[in-house]
Design a protein around this motif. Structure first.
Motif, mmCIF file in Angstrom:
data_model
loop_
_atom_site.group_PDB
_atom_site.id
_atom_site.type_symbol
_atom_site.label_atom_id
_atom_site.label_comp_id
_atom_site.label_asym_id
_atom_site.label_seq_id
_atom_site.Cartn_x
_atom_site.Cartn_y
_atom_site.Cartn_z
ATOM 1 N N PHE A 15 0.927 -1.104 -0.008
ATOM 2 C CA PHE A 15 -0.020 0.104 0.119
ATOM 3 C C PHE A 15 0.804 1.166 0.021
ATOM 4 C CE2 PHE A 15 -3.286 3.116 2.256
ATOM 5 C CZ PHE A 15 -3.939 2.835 1.016
ATOM 6 N N THR A 16 1.004 1.808 -1.199
ATOM 7 C CA THR A 16 1.998 3.007 -1.238
ATOM 8 C C THR A 16 1.287 3.916 -2.490
ATOM 9 O OG1 THR A 16 4.377 3.633 -2.377
ATOM 10 C CG2 THR A 16 3.087 1.501 -2.998
ATOM 11 N N THR A 17 2.063 5.084 -2.207
ATOM 12 C CA THR A 17 1.678 6.170 -3.001
ATOM 13 C C THR A 17 2.433 6.076 -4.135
ATOM 14 O OG1 THR A 17 3.291 7.971 -2.115
ATOM 15 C CG2 THR A 17 1.204 7.439 -1.269
ATOM 16 N N PHE B 148 5.370 7.459 5.955
ATOM 17 C CA PHE B 148 4.114 6.988 5.599
ATOM 18 C C PHE B 148 3.260 8.159 5.379
ATOM 19 C CE2 PHE B 148 5.898 3.384 7.542
ATOM 20 C CZ PHE B 148 5.473 2.354 6.602
ATOM 21 N N ALA C 32 -3.604 8.883 1.814
ATOM 22 C CA ALA C 32 -3.428 8.089 0.605
ATOM 23 C C ALA C 32 -4.997 7.443 0.256
ATOM 24 C CB ALA C 32 -2.561 7.189 0.423
ATOM 25 N N GLY D 177 -4.181 3.821 -2.757
ATOM 26 C CA GLY D 177 -2.990 4.245 -2.693
ATOM 27 C C GLY D 177 -2.626 5.299 -3.279
ATOM 28 N N TYR E 298 -10.298 3.260 7.047
ATOM 29 C CA TYR E 298 -9.865 4.551 6.706
ATOM 30 C C TYR E 298 -10.369 5.691 7.805
ATOM 31 C CZ TYR E 298 -14.280 4.910 4.388
ATOM 32 O OH TYR E 298 -15.645 4.650 4.039
ATOM 33 N N ALA F 28 0.192 5.710 3.796
ATOM 34 C CA ALA F 28 0.603 4.620 2.639
ATOM 35 C C ALA F 28 2.006 5.149 2.778
ATOM 36 C CB ALA F 28 -0.198 4.684 1.359
ATOM 37 N N HIS G 177 5.551 6.255 1.310
ATOM 38 C CA HIS G 177 5.527 7.212 0.673
ATOM 39 C C HIS G 177 7.152 7.647 0.257
ATOM 40 C CE1 HIS G 177 4.512 11.071 -1.229
ATOM 41 N NE2 HIS G 177 5.185 11.711 -0.308
ATOM 42 N N ASP H 73 3.798 -4.632 4.790
ATOM 43 C CA ASP H 73 2.382 -3.720 5.257
ATOM 44 C C ASP H 73 2.026 -4.064 6.802
ATOM 45 O OD1 ASP H 73 2.549 -2.351 3.007
ATOM 46 O OD2 ASP H 73 0.833 -3.381 1.806
ATOM 47 N N TYR I 42 4.948 -1.325 9.203
ATOM 48 C CA TYR I 42 3.820 -0.001 8.817
ATOM 49 C C TYR I 42 4.260 1.081 9.917
ATOM 50 C CZ TYR I 42 -0.431 1.773 7.052
ATOM 51 O OH TYR I 42 -1.422 2.518 6.525
#
Lengths: 329, 578
Positions: free
Chosen positions: B206-208, B236, B240, B245, B307, B349, B351, B461, B465
């Motif tokens: 889960f990344t930008t 992080f 996102a 993400g 979220y 996420a 970054h 993840d 995290y």
């Protein structure tokens, strides 16, 4: 389809049910009760273990075996700590026209993809690449519509694969994706951009300054108002995805025409107050295969995913060329 | 096998790489031959995805700002792990770079009298982030690429994937790269090489970051014996988009956006009362995860991700269209949400990798913890000059890329350009690499590389995290070891020569696994909580034991971890509160 090891486990444990009933019958009604009941307990445990492992493998992992089951797009992106998996995906058949570089022909391939409401065409293509056909090639990078890599043709329309929703573009449960045919092809959905980049370079798309020393030493900013910026801003959104060139009917019949992307960039620098290229840019564009090659079909502007409107830029370029001519006379 | 000789070699085509190329060209008067080698089309590097802006003190009198204040914000933001001499270089160089970008065509947003407008950003005391709507990185990249086209002698190698770094005793350096278009192997040779390959946040699922951010340069350098620094610090980004993400810029909060939990409350007042939503990213990310852990999060039906909301509904009409058009475009296209009417679902996420190739203050790559390597530089996210320390402030990254891009480019061009005739090692190396690729293609493996990658993503993840714990990280280390072993059994289905992305993905996976292991190992050894690295068992910052940089270097017995001191200056470490 060949039955997997785990399916055999599962079915074997189901098949063992009559044997179990027979054993229980033996233990209750026949004489050898102690041995039979011990055996039946063992059998129950073994069956449970076989059934659970088998079922888990069949239902969780079997879909990654090639062609076994449709891929569940999205579900694999979910990690345990983030919550529960996706339910209720819809099956879409994704038809991909793959360019084969060895035969120079297109291979039609069809894949079943499970789509949720957030699945993009690019997401689906990458899932196919990951879990059912590793050989599928598509050019992609940012997946947020700003790098310009993934220009493809979805159901006959020029689109960026990463910002095209799969379910929304599905017609009767199927979506067709093909590479841009206006460019030389490379492989599958990826085009060769060498020619496209040459067109871009041909209009000298560099901000020209006479004060070269200041340009690099950068002691003071050039003063600009919002109005100055707004003159070229709409044309500076170009991400060089090549979709407009693919859509342009003129380029398709006359390859010498510089094309909408390059001309819009010529106008972008011409309209920038900071640029001191002056009349040279107008002079360069004032040719039959330059600005005058445009027949104002407008296909480029409707294809542009970033709203650049190259057609308008070319008309502005033409009118500036005319104005300049009148001034000179 | 081709061996191509250049005076300056630049690996990577992001903001750092292109800036370096331009300044190498200009400072030498166009006399040096320069090559940019990129695994993408050069204008498509991940730098295009930078949104918010670039920091720098432009108008000290007008804004009541100073370079010292910028330095203080940066050092405090870094949780005092930044080298303060490097921070000085950053804040002094940044304003010039913003003006340079003005001179090559970036359409900065303007304020009265034609001045460049600046917006507030997380952790910055005053508004000092220059921006061009919310596509700053994109405009900078396009201006740089077009500027490079104006430098006639720069050769750009699009879509060449570098596989190994070659360093020789006589100071010659270079790399072997595979042309993706036809799988040809080429060796590049030079006396000055700049690595600018960007970050490695793709070790997380889960990344930008773009798909290309696999830290190739960092991993290649590590394998060539170059030390890497502070790899445990991964930033992080708090906002996102769920579930993809995709990055929602910090500028959304800079322009006045709120973060709300499931009760609709602005929860940041519990965590950073004075700064609220504009606290540094590590603090906001932790706040969001804490809220979610306390049951104040919401759940996405489809992905199951939890979220909180980013609320832009109260911004005055027109502000979103003028300052945040890309956010609007993206939320509408991806989620069918209009930010002026609905709240945006976000969660933190991966970054930015604060760590990277160990360099000194001039951007020179170090061959040992204290000794620079001759003729090798690194710039941008792949380099760890230690300006960001344990946590980067938003918009400092673009300044870093351009400041060190200019510095390394100029230095590389200045260095002696004469190459010896002995190409021996390069030919051998290129042939070895070609053979290795052939054998990789011929190998009969039974592991799907994409499944292996996903397994790594899941491990990272889960256990590395925002909040980390010793047990989880130890598990992650074991798991990564098993993933590393199974990489040996990975198969490549695509045997073709043309645009073989399957082969590229497998090669990238090697880099990712190496970096994931380094991140985990370094994280396990830092038994404190500092900046972006938070260990639940050790919740306090421990300046006595850990006010130092982690150095990981490859040795014959595997990874060797050592420490070097932080360069302090005028700002003494204090408790970090906002």
């Amino acid at each position: 389809m060949r039955a997997s090891r785990y399916e055999i486990f599962m079915y074997a444990s189901i098949a063992a049910v009559p044997a179990l009933i027979f054993l229980i019958f033996l233990s209750t009604y026949a004489g050898a009760s102690a041995v039979a009941s011990a055996l039946s307990y063992l059998l129950i445990i073994a069956m449970a273990v076989f059934f659970v492992t088998g079922a888990k493998e069949v239902f969780v992992h079997a879909r990654y075996q090639e062609g076994a089951r449709p891929i569940l797009q999205g579900e694999r992106r979910v990690y345990p700590h983030m919550g529960r998996p996706i339910r209720g995906a819809e099956v879409v058949s994704l038809n991909v026209r793959r360019f084969n570089s060895e035969t120079n022909k297109f291979d039609e391939a069809s894949y079943k993809v499970n789509a949720t409401k957030h699945t993009t065409v690019l997401g689906a293509l990458l899932d196919i690449k990951s879990y059912s056909d590793n050989t599928l090639s598509v050019r992609c990078n940012c997946r947020m519509g700003i790098c310009g890599s993934c220009g493809v043709v979805v159901n006959g329309k020029q689109k960026l694969a990463c910002e095209t929703n799969l379910l929304e573009s599905s017609e009767n449960g199927s979506v067709t994706v093909s590479p841009m045919l206006g460019h030389p092809m490379l492989k599958d959905l990826a085009d060769n951009f060498d020619d496209f980049f040459k067109r871009h370079i041909s209009v000298s798309p560099t901000l020209e300054r006479k004060d070269v020393k200041e340009k690099y030493a950068a002691k003071q900013e050039y003063k600009m108002s919002k109005e100055d910026t707004d003159k070229f801003l709409p044309y500076s959104y170009c991400i060089m995805c090549g979709l407009c060139l693919d859509a342009c009917p003129v380029v398709n019949s006359n390859p010498n025409f510089v094309g909408p992307q390059a001309l819009s960039q010529a106008y972008r620098y011409h309209a920038d107050k900071r640029d001191q290229g002056g009349k040279r840019r107008l002079f360069d564009a004032d040719t039959a295969d330059g600005a005058w090659g445009c027949e104002f079909a407008g296909a480029c502007s409707s294809a542009c995913p970033k709203g650049v409107d190259p057609a308008a830029a070319i008309q502005l370029l033409k009118s500036d060329i005319m104005k300049n001519m009148l001034e000179e006379e | 096998m081709d061996v191509l000789d250049y005076d300056v070699l630049i690996l990577g085509s992001g903001i750092a790489g292109l800036t370096a190329a331009i300044h190498a060209y200009r400072s030498s008067g166009g006399k040096v031959r320069i090559a940019i080698v990129s695994k993408l089309h050069a204008m498509r590097s991940h730098s295009v995805a930078a949104e918010g802006g670039v920091s720098g003190v432009l108008y000290p009198q007008l804004d009541k700002d100073s370079e010292e204040l910028h330095a203080y914000d940066t050092v405090k933001g870094s949780d005092y792990l930044a080298d303060q001499d490097a921070v000085d270089v950053l804040v002094k160089g940044a304003p010039k770079e913003i003006k340079f970008f003005d001179h090559i065509g970036v359409p900065w947003n303007r304020r009265e009298q034609g001045r460049i407008m600046q917006r507030p950003f997380g952790g910055m005391t005053v508004p000092r982030t220059a921006f061009a709507a919310d596509k700053t990185g994109f405009f900078m990249m396009r201006a740089l690429y077009d500027e490079v086209l104006g430098c006639k002698d720069i050769d750009i190698f699009h879509e060449h994937f570098a596989t190994s770094l070659i360093l020789q005793k006589d100071g010659t350096s270079g790399f072997v790269a595979m042309d993706l278009a036809n799988r040809e192997i080429k060796a590049f040779r030079s006396k000055s090489t700049i690595i600018a390959t960007g970050g490695a946040s793709r070790v997380f699922g889960f990344t930008t970051n773009s798909y290309s951010n696999t830290g190739d340069g960092t991993a290649m350098a590590y394998r060539a014996g170059i030390p890497v620094k502070d790899m445990e610090f991964v930033q992080f980004h708090p906002t996102a988009l769920v579930p993809s993400g995709i990055l929602i810029t910090e500028a959304a909060r800079g322009e006045g956006g709120y973060l709300r939990n499931s009760d609709g409350r602005r929860f940041m007042e519990d965590y950073a009362k004075s700064k609220m939503e504009l606290a540094p990213r590590d603090i906001v990310s932790r706040a969001i995860i804490t809220e979610i852990n306390n049951g104040k999060g919401l759940v996405d039906d489809e992905s199951g991700m939890k979220y909180v909301y980013l609320d832009l509904r109260h911004l005055e009409p027109g502000k979103i269209d003028e300052r945040l058009p890309m956010i609007k475009e993206m939320t509408i296209k991806m989620l069918n949400i209009d930010p002026s009417k609905e709240q945006i679902p976000i969660r933190p996420a991966a970054h930015f990798t604060m760590g990277g190739i160990h360099t000194d203050i001039h951007g020179r790559v170090m061959k040992s913890p204290t000794q620079p390597h001759d003729g090798l530089w690194a710039a941008g996210e792949c380099a760890c000059v230690s300006v960001h320390g344990a946590n980067r402030l938003g918009s400092n990254s673009l300044s870093q890329c351009s400041v060190w891009g200019r510095m390394t480019g100029t230095a590389a061009a200045k260095k002696s350009m004469k190459l010896g005739h002995d190409r021996g090692r390069f030919t051998i190396e290129a042939e070895r690499e070609a053979a290795a690729l052939e054998s990789l293609l011929d190998r009969k493996g039974d592991v799907n590389p994409y499944e292996l990658k996903e397994e790594m993503h899941e491990v990272m993840d889960t256990h590395l995290y925002v909040y980390r714990n010793m047990k989880g990280m130890a598990y992650a280390r074991e798991k990564l070891r098993s993933i590393y072993n199974r990489y040996g059994r990975v198969y490549v289905s695509d045997k073709g020569n043309t645009y073989n992305t399957n082969l590229r993905d497998v090669l990238e996976l090697r880099n990712l696994i190496d970096l994931a292991s380094i991140i985990t190992e370094c994280a396990i050894r830092r038994k404190e909580s500092r900046g972006a690295h938070v260990v639940l068992e050790h919740p306090k910052r421990d300046d006595k034991r850990y006010l130092k940089h982690t150095i990981a270097q490859r040795s014959l017995r595997g990874m060797k971890v050592s420490y070097i001191p932080v360069k302090l200056g005028q700002f003494e470490p204090q408790e970090r509160k906002y």
